[in-house]
Design a protein around this motif. Sequence first.
Motif, PDB file in Angstrom:
ATOM      1  N   THR A  23       0.838  -1.201   0.000  1.00 54.06           N
ATOM      2  CA  THR A  23       0.000   0.000   0.000  1.00 54.06           C
ATOM      3  C   THR A  23       0.873   1.250   0.000  1.00 54.06           C
ATOM      4  O   THR A  23       0.614   2.200  -0.748  1.00 54.06           O
ATOM      5  CB  THR A  23      -0.933   0.001   1.224  1.00 54.06           C
ATOM      6  N   GLU A  26       2.381   1.734  -3.453  1.00 50.54           N
ATOM      7  CA  GLU A  26       1.425   2.262  -4.431  1.00 50.54           C
ATOM      8  C   GLU A  26       1.261   3.766  -4.315  1.00 50.54           C
ATOM      9  O   GLU A  26       1.029   4.450  -5.304  1.00 50.54           O
ATOM     10  CB  GLU A  26       0.065   1.596  -4.258  1.00 50.54           C
ATOM     11  N   ASN A  27       1.411   4.281  -3.106  1.00 47.57           N
ATOM     12  CA  ASN A  27       1.152   5.704  -2.863  1.00 47.57           C
ATOM     13  C   ASN A  27       2.386   6.587  -2.998  1.00 47.57           C
ATOM     14  O   ASN A  27       2.249   7.802  -3.025  1.00 47.57           O
ATOM     15  CB  ASN A  27       0.548   5.890  -1.467  1.00 47.57           C
ATOM     16  N   ASP A  28       3.569   6.011  -3.077  1.00 45.87           N
ATOM     17  CA  ASP A  28       4.795   6.817  -3.099  1.00 45.87           C
ATOM     18  C   ASP A  28       5.736   6.320  -4.198  1.00 45.87           C
ATOM     19  O   ASP A  28       6.405   5.299  -4.034  1.00 45.87           O
ATOM     20  CB  ASP A  28       5.480   6.732  -1.737  1.00 45.87           C
TER      21      ASP A  28
END
Length: 101
Positions: A23, A26-28
């Motif tokens: 997770t 995916e965000n960074d």
Amino acid sequence: MREQFNAYFAGTLSPEEKLDLFTALENDPVLLQEFVRLHHMWAIIGMAPLETDDAWSTRKIEEIYRQSQRTKTRRFIFSLLRYAAVVALLITTWFVAGYYQ
């Protein structure tokens, strides 16, 4: 985060920790680049010859080399076949054009 990467590569993360890690990846995008870089490093280290496992590492490196050579040979053959097909079409067209004149 680097400790979490190392734990992932060592196979010691729990499923929940893996989910948290992916997770975050995916965000960074910067974190993802670092993860990919470390993944490549772990893969290279895994192929490096070790004192206790010389035969295995040597065999793996030779296997990678043979696979790359096979790929090069396959590309060359397919390229050659494309030219052969073009020549065959040209010769066939020439014969057919001469036959119907």
